[in-house]
Write an enzyme that holds these catalytic residues in place. Sequence first.
Site, short mmCIF file in Angstrom:
data_model
loop_
_atom_site.label_atom_id
_atom_site.label_comp_id
_atom_site.label_asym_id
_atom_site.label_seq_id
_atom_site.Cartn_x
_atom_site.Cartn_y
_atom_site.Cartn_z
N ARG A 157 0.87 -1.18 0.00
CA ARG A 157 0.00 0.00 0.00
C ARG A 157 0.91 1.23 0.00
O ARG A 157 2.01 1.19 0.53
CB ARG A 157 -0.90 0.01 1.24
N LYS A 181 -2.51 -2.90 7.68
CA LYS A 181 -3.74 -2.48 8.36
C LYS A 181 -3.98 -3.33 9.60
O LYS A 181 -3.77 -4.54 9.59
CB LYS A 181 -4.93 -2.63 7.40
N HIS A 253 -1.94 3.14 -6.28
CA HIS A 253 -2.84 2.00 -6.11
C HIS A 253 -2.93 1.17 -7.39
O HIS A 253 -3.08 -0.05 -7.35
CB HIS A 253 -4.22 2.50 -5.71
N ARG A 256 -0.10 -1.19 -7.44
CA ARG A 256 -0.38 -2.30 -6.52
C ARG A 256 -1.28 -3.33 -7.21
O ARG A 256 -1.06 -4.54 -7.10
CB ARG A 256 -1.04 -1.76 -5.25
N HIS A 279 -4.59 -8.69 2.47
CA HIS A 279 -6.04 -8.70 2.60
C HIS A 279 -6.44 -9.70 3.68
O HIS A 279 -6.06 -10.87 3.61
CB HIS A 279 -6.70 -9.11 1.28
N TYR A 288 -9.96 -9.83 -8.37
CA TYR A 288 -9.02 -10.24 -9.42
C TYR A 288 -9.43 -11.54 -10.10
O TYR A 288 -8.69 -12.06 -10.92
CB TYR A 288 -7.62 -10.42 -8.82
#
Length: 308
Positions: A157, A181, A253, A256, A279, A288
């Site tokens: 990120r 995150k 982004h 990424r 994720h 994806y």
Amino acid sequence: MGSAARIEAFLEMMAAERGASDNTLSSYRRDLEDAATHLAGEGIALTDAGSENLRGFLAGLAAQGFAATTQTRKLSALRQFYHFLYAEGLRSDDPTGVLDSPKRGRPLPKTLSEEETGRLLDRAAAEAREAPADGPERLAALRLHALLEVLYASGLRVSELVGLPVTVALRDERFFAVRGKGGKERIVPLSSKAREAMQVWLKERATQPAMVDSPWLFPASSQSGHLPRQVFARELKSVAARAGIAAAKISPHVLRHAFASHLLQNGADLRAVQELLGHSDISTTQIYTHVLEKRLTELVQKHHPLAD
């Protein structure tokens, strides 16, 4: 009283009681008249339509390629119309009560092709090589090249990228840990090109007295102490334009997403990509799956004995 008169009565109510604007009224009129025309073709009046009739109308919109947002808007107009008829005692039921709202498809992420990504990285590498021996131009070019190589190699990120500690470069290893995150730590890879670009940047960084003692790999005189995301995004768009890639098409982004898409195109497992991207839920990574579907289709067409 026919459907047209009922529509007029509904619009009058919306204007008088709800204070609907002229644009809103025009939109309701158009949507209700479209539905009335469609149903009339089947011999059914809009005021008499049942749930199945309306479901067929909405299905027809989807088949014609109307966006889910357009379908939802038309259904909303119908819901308001039939609620009005029910409230006025003009119908004993509301046929829209059992209709489901159209599901909105998740938009596919913007990405770059492998050729475009290669062109972008080559341009950044060339500018780093050709920059003057000293001065701010060289510093900016070497930093940008390192940022791009690391981003494409790792899929970080942008906040993780600009906030990398200098220890990542000092170790000079093929993998490093990053905290993403929710404080969750994961291991991400570094290509040989990324490691090389990072080492060139590290040497240049060591010549800058203001940067030597910083704990950040990409120091800056900002509140955070490291390069702001906005500065990197602006520099990325500039080098992309010089590489012949539209600025509107590129962002940190997007790179990424390119990292993830290109891995899947070349045989990576979706679960592995989930781990690399950080994720927590596989459903996030499933944006994806269109890449996987294309690869699997090509695989079957190429290797199945009955394929054309």
